[in-house]
Design a protein around this motif. Structure first.
Motif, PDB file in Angstrom:
ATOM      1  N   PHE A 194       9.364   4.473 -12.035  1.00 20.82           N
ATOM      2  CA  PHE A 194      10.252   5.443 -10.986  1.00 20.82           C
ATOM      3  C   PHE A 194       9.693   6.745 -10.963  1.00 20.82           C
ATOM      4  CE2 PHE A 194      14.171   8.096 -10.752  1.00 20.82           C
ATOM      5  CZ  PHE A 194      14.173   8.092  -9.519  1.00 20.82           C
ATOM      6  N   LEU A 195       9.296   7.449 -12.189  1.00 22.39           N
ATOM      7  CA  LEU A 195       8.682   8.854 -12.124  1.00 22.39           C
ATOM      8  C   LEU A 195       7.348   8.937 -11.673  1.00 22.39           C
ATOM      9  CD1 LEU A 195      10.060   9.773 -15.789  1.00 22.39           C
ATOM     10  CD2 LEU A 195      10.926  10.192 -13.244  1.00 22.39           C
ATOM     11  N   LEU A 196       6.430   7.982 -11.974  1.00 21.75           N
ATOM     12  CA  LEU A 196       4.974   8.124 -11.625  1.00 21.75           C
ATOM     13  C   LEU A 196       4.829   7.710 -10.170  1.00 21.75           C
ATOM     14  CD1 LEU A 196       3.555   6.832 -14.863  1.00 21.75           C
ATOM     15  CD2 LEU A 196       3.731   9.278 -14.267  1.00 21.75           C
ATOM     16  N   LEU A 197       5.407   6.708  -9.804  1.00 15.54           N
ATOM     17  CA  LEU A 197       5.302   6.164  -8.284  1.00 15.54           C
ATOM     18  C   LEU A 197       6.048   6.795  -7.575  1.00 15.54           C
ATOM     19  CD1 LEU A 197       4.346   2.372  -9.022  1.00 15.54           C
ATOM     20  CD2 LEU A 197       2.536   4.255  -8.784  1.00 15.54           C
ATOM     21  N   CYS A 198       7.250   6.773  -7.573  1.00 17.08           N
ATOM     22  CA  CYS A 198       8.193   7.483  -6.583  1.00 17.08           C
ATOM     23  C   CYS A 198       8.135   8.763  -6.551  1.00 17.08           C
ATOM     24  CB  CYS A 198       9.594   6.963  -6.911  1.00 17.08           C
ATOM     25  SG  CYS A 198       9.845   5.044  -7.077  1.00 17.08           S
ATOM     26  N   ARG A 199       8.224   9.436  -7.817  1.00 22.68           N
ATOM     27  CA  ARG A 199       7.891  10.914  -7.841  1.00 22.68           C
ATOM     28  C   ARG A 199       9.342  11.701  -7.055  1.00 22.68           C
ATOM     29  NH1 ARG A 199       1.575  11.627  -6.286  1.00 22.68           N
ATOM     30  NH2 ARG A 199       0.593   9.960  -7.688  1.00 22.68           N
ATOM     31  N   PRO A 200      10.340  11.317  -7.420  1.00 19.80           N
ATOM     32  CA  PRO A 200      11.723  11.713  -6.775  1.00 19.80           C
ATOM     33  C   PRO A 200      11.796  13.020  -6.802  1.00 19.80           C
ATOM     34  CG  PRO A 200      12.086  10.933  -9.021  1.00 19.80           C
ATOM     35  CD  PRO A 200      10.665  10.464  -8.910  1.00 19.80           C
ATOM     36  N   TRP A 201      11.141  13.844  -7.502  1.00 18.08           N
ATOM     37  CA  TRP A 201      11.294  15.526  -7.309  1.00 18.08           C
ATOM     38  C   TRP A 201      10.583  16.049  -6.108  1.00 18.08           C
ATOM     39  CZ3 TRP A 201       8.380  12.733 -10.941  1.00 18.08           C
ATOM     40  CH2 TRP A 201       7.267  12.789 -11.005  1.00 18.08           C
ATOM     41  N   ARG A 202       9.634  15.272  -5.339  1.00 11.45           N
ATOM     42  CA  ARG A 202       8.866  15.700  -4.495  1.00 11.45           C
ATOM     43  C   ARG A 202       9.774  15.327  -2.990  1.00 11.45           C
ATOM     44  NH1 ARG A 202       2.810  13.885  -4.288  1.00 11.45           N
ATOM     45  NH2 ARG A 202       3.037  15.337  -2.417  1.00 11.45           N
ATOM     46  N   ASN A 203      10.728  14.459  -3.394  1.00 13.56           N
ATOM     47  CA  ASN A 203      11.761  14.314  -2.127  1.00 13.56           C
ATOM     48  C   ASN A 203      12.782  14.990  -1.938  1.00 13.56           C
ATOM     49  OD1 ASN A 203       9.739  12.004  -1.687  1.00 13.56           O
ATOM     50  ND2 ASN A 203      10.860  10.613  -3.183  1.00 13.56           N
ATOM     51  N   SER A 204      13.052  15.997  -2.735  1.00 14.66           N
ATOM     52  CA  SER A 204      14.180  16.683  -2.727  1.00 14.66           C
ATOM     53  C   SER A 204      15.439  15.759  -2.645  1.00 14.66           C
ATOM     54  CB  SER A 204      14.220  17.506  -1.564  1.00 14.66           C
ATOM     55  OG  SER A 204      13.236  18.537  -1.376  1.00 14.66           O
ATOM     56  N   GLY A 205      15.255  14.884  -3.525  1.00 11.72           N
ATOM     57  CA  GLY A 205      16.563  13.793  -3.606  1.00 11.72           C
ATOM     58  C   GLY A 205      16.619  12.968  -2.599  1.00 11.72           C
ATOM     59  N   ASP A 206      15.876  13.027  -1.563  1.00 11.82           N
ATOM     60  CA  ASP A 206      16.063  11.694  -0.488  1.00 11.82           C
ATOM     61  C   ASP A 206      14.600  11.488   0.196  1.00 11.82           C
ATOM     62  OD1 ASP A 206      17.938  12.070   2.599  1.00 11.82           O
ATOM     63  OD2 ASP A 206      17.010  10.613   1.609  1.00 11.82           O
TER      64      ASP A 206
ATOM     65  N   ALA B 284       0.895  -1.191  -0.096  1.00 10.89           N
ATOM     66  CA  ALA B 284      -0.012  -0.042  -0.045  1.00 10.89           C
ATOM     67  C   ALA B 284       0.694   1.266   0.062  1.00 10.89           C
ATOM     68  CB  ALA B 284      -0.903   0.050   1.099  1.00 10.89           C
ATOM     69  N   ASP B 285       2.349   1.337   0.370  1.00  5.70           N
ATOM     70  CA  ASP B 285       3.028   2.417   0.364  1.00  5.70           C
ATOM     71  C   ASP B 285       3.587   2.381  -1.110  1.00  5.70           C
ATOM     72  OD1 ASP B 285       5.248   4.038   0.441  1.00  5.70           O
ATOM     73  OD2 ASP B 285       6.208   2.879   1.992  1.00  5.70           O
ATOM     74  N   ARG B 286       3.031   3.535  -1.757  1.00  8.68           N
ATOM     75  CA  ARG B 286       3.191   3.840  -3.178  1.00  8.68           C
ATOM     76  C   ARG B 286       4.586   3.876  -3.377  1.00  8.68           C
ATOM     77  NH1 ARG B 286       4.197   8.549  -4.835  1.00  8.68           N
ATOM     78  NH2 ARG B 286       3.099   9.569  -3.120  1.00  8.68           N
ATOM     79  N   VAL B 287       5.219   4.483  -2.563  1.00  6.76           N
ATOM     80  CA  VAL B 287       6.688   4.870  -3.276  1.00  6.76           C
ATOM     81  C   VAL B 287       7.430   3.250  -2.995  1.00  6.76           C
ATOM     82  CG1 VAL B 287       8.876   6.070  -2.512  1.00  6.76           C
ATOM     83  CG2 VAL B 287       6.706   7.104  -2.122  1.00  6.76           C
ATOM     84  N   PHE B 288       7.273   2.695  -1.889  1.00 10.45           N
ATOM     85  CA  PHE B 288       7.903   1.319  -1.754  1.00 10.45           C
ATOM     86  C   PHE B 288       7.615   0.355  -2.958  1.00 10.45           C
ATOM     87  CE2 PHE B 288       7.458  -2.994  -0.818  1.00 10.45           C
ATOM     88  CZ  PHE B 288       8.640  -3.563  -0.348  1.00 10.45           C
ATOM     89  N   THR B 289       6.378   0.401  -3.478  1.00 13.68           N
ATOM     90  CA  THR B 289       5.851  -0.276  -4.530  1.00 13.68           C
ATOM     91  C   THR B 289       6.560   0.189  -5.918  1.00 13.68           C
ATOM     92  OG1 THR B 289       3.826  -0.911  -3.551  1.00 13.68           O
ATOM     93  CG2 THR B 289       3.944  -1.175  -5.853  1.00 13.68           C
ATOM     94  N   GLY B 290       6.714   1.521  -5.935  1.00 15.89           N
ATOM     95  CA  GLY B 290       7.455   2.109  -7.152  1.00 15.89           C
ATOM     96  C   GLY B 290       8.855   1.582  -7.144  1.00 15.89           C
ATOM     97  N   TYR B 291       9.479   1.746  -6.127  1.00 19.12           N
ATOM     98  CA  TYR B 291      11.006   1.238  -6.223  1.00 19.12           C
ATOM     99  C   TYR B 291      11.046  -0.367  -6.470  1.00 19.12           C
ATOM    100  CZ  TYR B 291      12.626   5.818  -4.281  1.00 19.12           C
ATOM    101  OH  TYR B 291      12.991   6.922  -4.036  1.00 19.12           O
ATOM    102  N   MET B 292      10.274  -1.068  -5.771  1.00 22.77           N
ATOM    103  CA  MET B 292      10.212  -2.325  -6.056  1.00 22.77           C
ATOM    104  C   MET B 292       9.821  -2.873  -7.595  1.00 22.77           C
ATOM    105  SD  MET B 292       7.208  -5.119  -4.461  1.00 22.77           S
ATOM    106  CE  MET B 292       6.347  -4.761  -5.553  1.00 22.77           C
TER     107      MET B 292
END
Length: 463
Positions: free
Chosen positions: A444-456, A264-272
């Motif tokens: 990576f772009l749609l689920l993790c949305r790295p730009w919203r994490n300021s690189g971290d 259910a964690d979108r970011v975990f699933t995105g990286y996976m």
């Protein structure tokens, strides 16, 4: 701070150290954490806890690193030593190439499904017992593969081999999560890549040399010996890293609820998924390369082994650049995004070359494209694992199981697709690689949305 998909309960229950905290912990945590039955010489010296002398801790830490490296090296050993023998197996067992490739698919499928069982088991009963049980079954299954009389039986016991070998894959990642956080975890994964990366370098070479003295069955005899040795090393030197206070006490239902929460964690699933698709692009090469290099381009098993080893050296080198130079200086998401971009470009170049757009290019340009693609995996694989596991300290075994299962299932699907048009063309391999690489970038772009994490990605968990 924008929400990257972690649950509120997870943010409240789990604190991910900052870079400075992670570095401090990593400097002290060179072996295994305190748990029942663990000698002081192999104890993590967390702040406020007594620890072993520095020299002893370093020595124990190196030993644990080598053991974990051996566990992560076992899957590529099981796969890559066998690759030069694939054409010989087709003749020996009177089976078509597509059927023999299913021996790879069966092993991958077993490794995927086995992790779903072993991961939750390790969260409940600790890391050591499930690992030893899996290693024993792996040795028995590999020995039976050596005497399998038909392709169907070989496929069946390769499935069992994969089911048992899954223990080493999933538990080694969970142990790393027990020991490390943040950038230190990324560095350790890169170190493991250096150790385990030796396996794909030497495995095809060893396989090619074994074939000079015996047939393909001798490769499984060698793998049986490796399994016995690694089992003894684990039994003697790998201590428990999950204290009883952190173990789950629920049954199957609790394990399923834990996995559902992770998914259910979108970011975990995105990286996976991104990491799994990148792995599938790599495995499309692993599955197809014996036929592409030897059958289409006429190379010998020894030449194939040499090219495969060179590609593996590229992966190791880039992995070390990631761990030694990039981690701590460049955000993990930026390094990951660059790696996925390079993989996509290399896959597109391979598709153009193998489809004849540039005419008959020969083996060298194709080998160069494969080298670039495989080398970029040194940025993709450790960083996807790190970013996903940093969110899941509360269930490292289950999270590691989901990561590994996703990787191997998607890889198992990619394996037979590379031979769908027969043995005379490499286009299906390139098509699979392009689709997987571009899909990984999209996830990576749609689920993790790295730009919203300021690189971290840790920001959402530490706030």
């Amino acid at each position: 701070m924008p929400d990257s998909g972690a649950s509120r309960a997870q943010r409240e229950d789990e604190h991910i150290p900052t870079s400075s905290e992670g570095a401090a912990l990593g400097a002290q945590a060179t072996a295994t954490p305190t748990a029942a039955g663990v000698p002081a010489a192999t104890t993590i010296t967390a702040p406020g806890l007594p620890g072993a002398p520095t020299t002893t801790a370093r020595r124990a830490g190196l030993l644990v690193t080598l053991v974990l490296g051996g566990l992560t090296a076992l899957p590529p050993l099981s796969m890559d030593m066998y690759l030069p023998a694939l054409p010989e197996v087709t003749g020996s067992l009177n089976s078509p190439a597509a059927t023999v490739q299913l021996t790879l698919t069966a092993c991958l499928t077993g490794m995927a499904l086995g992790q779903l069982v072993v991961g939750p088991m390790s969260d409940r009963w600790g890391r050591r017992k499930p690992l030893l049980l899996g290693m024993i079954v792996y040795v028995l299954a590999t020995a039976i593969c050596a005497v399998a009389p038909t392709a169907e039986l070989l496929i069946g016991f390769r499935l069992l081999q994969g089911l048992a070998g899954a223990a080493g894959i999933v538990i080694s990642r969970a142990v790393v999560r027990d020991l490390y956080d943040g950038d230190e975890m990324a560095k350790f994964f890169s170190t493991l890549m250096l150790i385990s990366g030796v396996a794909p370098v030497v495995a095809p070479v060893i396989g090619g040399q074994v074939l000079q003295f015996t047939d393909w069955r001798g490769i499984f005899v060698v793998l049986t010996g490796v399994g016995v040795l690694l089992t003894l090393v684990v039994w003697k030197w790998l201590h428990e890293t999950l204290p009883e206070s952190r173990r789950h006490t629920g049954g199957v239902g609790d394990a399923l609820r834990t996995m559902r929460g992770l998914l259910a964690d979108r970011v975990f699933t995105g990286y996976m998924i991104a990491g799994s698709l990148a792995f599938a692009a790599l495995f499309a090469y692993v599955s197809a390369s014996p036929f592409v290099v030897q059958e289409i381009y006429g190379a010998s098993p020894q030449t194939f082994s040499l090219l495969f080893g060179i590609n593996s050296i590229g992966l190791i080198t880039v992995g070390q650049i990631n761990g030694k130079l990039l981690v701590g200086r460049v955000s993990l998401d930026k390094a990951l995004g660059f790696g996925l971009t390079v993989i996509s470009v290399a896959a597109l170049a391979l598709l153009l070359m193998t489809s004849g757009v540039f005419g008959d290019v020969g083996l060298l340009p194709v080998a160069a494209g494969l080298f670039v693609l495989m080398s970029a995996m040194g940025l993709a694989m450790p960083n996807t694992n790190t970013q996903a596991l940093m969110r899941t300290k509360h269930a490292a075994g289950s999270a590691s199981a989901l990561l590994g299962t996703s990787q191997f299932l998607i890889g198992a699907v990619a394996s037979p697709l590379v031979g769908i048009a027969g043995e005379a063309t490499a286009v299906p391999m390139a098509v699979v690689q392009v689709v997987c690489a571009l899909s990984a970038m999209a996830c990576f772009l749609l689920l993790c949305r790295p730009w919203r994490n300021s690189g971290d990605s840790r920001a959402a968990l530490t706030g």
